[in-house]
Design an enzyme around this catalytic site. Structure first.
Site, PDB file in Angstrom:
ATOM      1  CD  GLU A   1      41.401  20.376 -49.661  1.00  0.00           C
ATOM      2  OE1 GLU A   1      40.278  20.744 -49.272  1.00  0.00           O
ATOM      3  OE2 GLU A   1      41.538  19.356 -48.783  1.00  0.00           O
TER       4      GLU A   1
ATOM      5  NE  ARG B   1      29.118  25.983 -55.346  1.00  0.00           N
ATOM      6  CZ  ARG B   1      30.430  25.701 -54.902  1.00  0.00           C
ATOM      7  NH1 ARG B   1      31.222  26.078 -54.071  1.00  0.00           N
ATOM      8  NH2 ARG B   1      31.236  24.562 -55.510  1.00  0.00           N
TER       9      ARG B   1
ATOM     10  CE  LYS C   1      38.637  20.920 -54.947  1.00  0.00           C
ATOM     11  NZ  LYS C   1      39.721  21.509 -54.605  1.00  0.00           N
TER      12      LYS C   1
END
Ligand code: ATP
Ligand code: MG
Length: 565
Positions: A39, A265, A275
């Protein structure tokens, strides 16, 4: 990690590659298509590097291709700056999407048409409840949710409202489109998830064309299907979204039915790979920008001097597993150090200079000594360094009253100067404040090159730079942004280490360093690996320490274990 696991990994063996291999062998797929779907709402960090190496790596290894797809469904958070940075960083890491660059926004028209199909099939409805009401009726992990009072609207009414949503008749938040699945499902993602929301915002690509935008869940799987992704790889937090991913693909006339697989992850100690948090560190001025060398972003790592090959090697070593874990940041440093040790030429630099005068060395005399550029690579050649009566050594290499095991310079002690001579300290010069400002030494001319003909030994070899010929430099040392191994993302600002950046403004470096190229790595002997910072100017070199020579962190933790804490 066991040796067997290590070897398996070398050969590209992990559970995802096993699945891909099996699917190709069985004929389930003829070719493999993966995607990396960022994104564009921030810069990529080292966690993303794991996903990039996995998706692009598998495509390469199995002769397929990997799409770079922007998941650009939230125009209020996305920005062209981030799009540019993402492309730069993926390329820098060593991967190429060729012609396979896509955007979820390319599919807005198709996604909208599919949403209407769901409505027509009675599988989606317009809900007028507020966000709070929807939250309140969603239930909990232990309690089922309750149906919306708008759930039984007619197909006609739903279609009419959805079209009017698109036409811009309603304000933000007035209504949403929801899938009609099951408000009592044990999986909260299946409790009538939101598919479209109203957002009067201009989109970087579609401009003002839309005022309704698809949710992540509605955009993601359908984008995968349009691109005929074979293996849709995502992190574990999306495991609970998989039933919804499949429900949508099963209920829509999509051109293909990709499979979603989840992997752990990357989490690293002493940092936060999110982020949101990284954005706040930048906006809050805790760092100088996204490329601040203290940041775990790819831009920050690059500026710090970390080579992309070291990141790829690190990612390979940590492997791909199904269970979440936290990787010690020392492992990343280790991979960086190991790589730089092979490629970086050696130079001398004194970070905290202390002047030395050799009393028995003639004034005005100088000599050029030969220094090797790389101890394990003769092809790297040699260079000359100038020795004279005055030079600098590292402040830390001198102690006026040394403890027993200190073998470096102290009054009366003899040491070797790298590539030069044995010297002995005779006198300590202090300023009015009692600080040592200069050492008066003598040298033994018979020890040229660093060996005594009488066979006497010294226990320390010091690096040094000529007082006259060395260049001034600023050296920036970086420590982890968070001293805690497990910083709390909820309260990270208070945990930022104010000393994570240490600026040494008075360093001196050998003249050859003026020729260092941007991005080129160098080892300052006995100090670590460094690179030029873009802040460098012709008259003022600025260096970043990429990583120290030894793992001071590991030493600390070993010491702690030994002490039983
Ligand atoms: P963040 O959690 O940092 O905000 P994100 O998941 O929102 O990241 P995206 O841009 O959606 O960021 O991520 C793109 C891809 O990178 C996704 O497939 C995501 O699963 C993957 N990814 C993100 N963070 C990590 C991580 N720490 N380790 C491995 N993969 C990650
Ligand atoms: Mg995300």
């Amino acid at each position: 990690m066991s040796v067997a696991e290590n070897i398996a990994r070398e050969a590209g063996q992990d559970f995802i590659r096993d699945i891909v291999r099996a699917d190709l062998a069985s004929g389930q797929h003829k070719t493999v298509v993966t995607r990396f779907p960022p994104e564009p709402n921030g810069y990529l960090h080292i966690g993303h590097a794991k996903s990039i190496c996995l998706n692009f790596g598998i495509a390469e290894e199995f002769d397929g291709h990997c799409n770079l797809r922007y998941d650009d469904t939230n125009p209020t958070k996305e920005d062209q700056e981030y799009i540019d940075a993402i492309e730069r960083d993926v390329r820098w890491l060593g991967f190429d999407w060729g012609s396979h660059l896509y955007h979820a926004s390319d599919y807005f028209e198709q996604l909208y048409a599919w949403a209407e199909e769901l409505i027509r099939a009675g599988e989606a409805y317009i809900d007028d409840q507020s966000q709070e009401q929807m939250r309140a009726t969603r239930g909990t992990l232990t309690e089922p949710g309750t149906n919306s009072p708008f759930r039984e609207r007619s197909v006609e009414e739903n279609l009419d409202l959805f079209r009017r949503m698109r036409a811009g008749e309603f304000p933000n938040g007035a209504r949403v489109l929801r899938a009609k699945i099951d408000m009592t499902s044990g999986n909260i993602n299946l409790r009538d998830p939101v598919l479209y929301r109203i957002l009067h915002a201009e989109h970087p690509r579609t401009g003002k064309a839309w005022c309704i935008y698809p949710s992540y869940d509605f955009a993601h799987g359908q984008s995968d299907a349009i691109e005929r992704i074979t293996h849709s790889l995502c992190t574990l937090e999306f495991e609970d979204h998989r039933p919804l991913y499949n429900w949508l693909l099963d209920n829509l006339p999509v051109p293909s039915h990709p499979h979603q697989y989840e992997f752990a992850r990357l989490n690293l100690t002493h940092t936060i790979l999110s982020k949101r948090v990284l954005t706040e560190l930048v906006r809050g001025g805790h760092v100088s920008g996204w490329d601040d060398p203290r940041m775990p972003t790819l831009a920050g790592l690059r500026r710090r001097g970390v080579p992309p090959a070291a990141i790829r090697e690190f990612v390979k070593r940590i492997g791909v597993a199904k269970a979440n874990s936290v990787v010690d940041a020392a492992m990343l440093d280790f991979a960086i150090r190991e790589h730089l040790n092979k490629i970086a030429q050696r130079r001398m630099a004194v970070l905290r200079p202390l002047k030395v005068v050799i009393e028995n060395y003639p004034e005005g005399k100088s000599e050029d000594l030969e220094a090797v550029n790389h101890p394990d690579d003769a092809a790297a050649g040699t260079r000359h360094i100038r020795f004279g009566r005055e030079f600098y050594v590292e402040r830390d290499d001198f102690m006026e009253n040394p403890p027993k095991k200190f073998f470096r310079l102290s009054p009366g002690a003899e040491v070797r100067l790298r590539y030069a001579y044995f010297i002995t300290c005779r006198e300590v010069v202090k300023n009015g404040a009692g600080e040592v400002v200069e050492l008066r030494c003598v040298y033994d001319p018979a020890t040229k090159g660093g060996n005594a003909p009488d066979g006497r030994k010294v226990k320390a070899t010091l690096h040094w730079v000529s007082a006259r010929d060395s260049l001034p430099a600023e050296v920036r040392l970086y420590n982890p942004l968070f001293t805690r191994p497990d910083p709390d993302p909820g309260n990270f600002a208070a945990q930022v280490d104010p000393n994570a950046l240490e600026v040494l403004a008075d360093a001196r470096v050998e003249p050859a360093l003026a020729e260092l190229k941007p991005g080129e790595a160098v080892q300052f002997e006995r100090q670590g690996y460094f690179c030029l910072d873009p802040d460098s100017a012709a008259k003022r070199l600025v260096f970043n320490r990429t990583v120290g020579l030894r793992d001071t962190w590991a030493k600390v933790s070993v010491a702690k274990v030994a002490a039983g804490s």
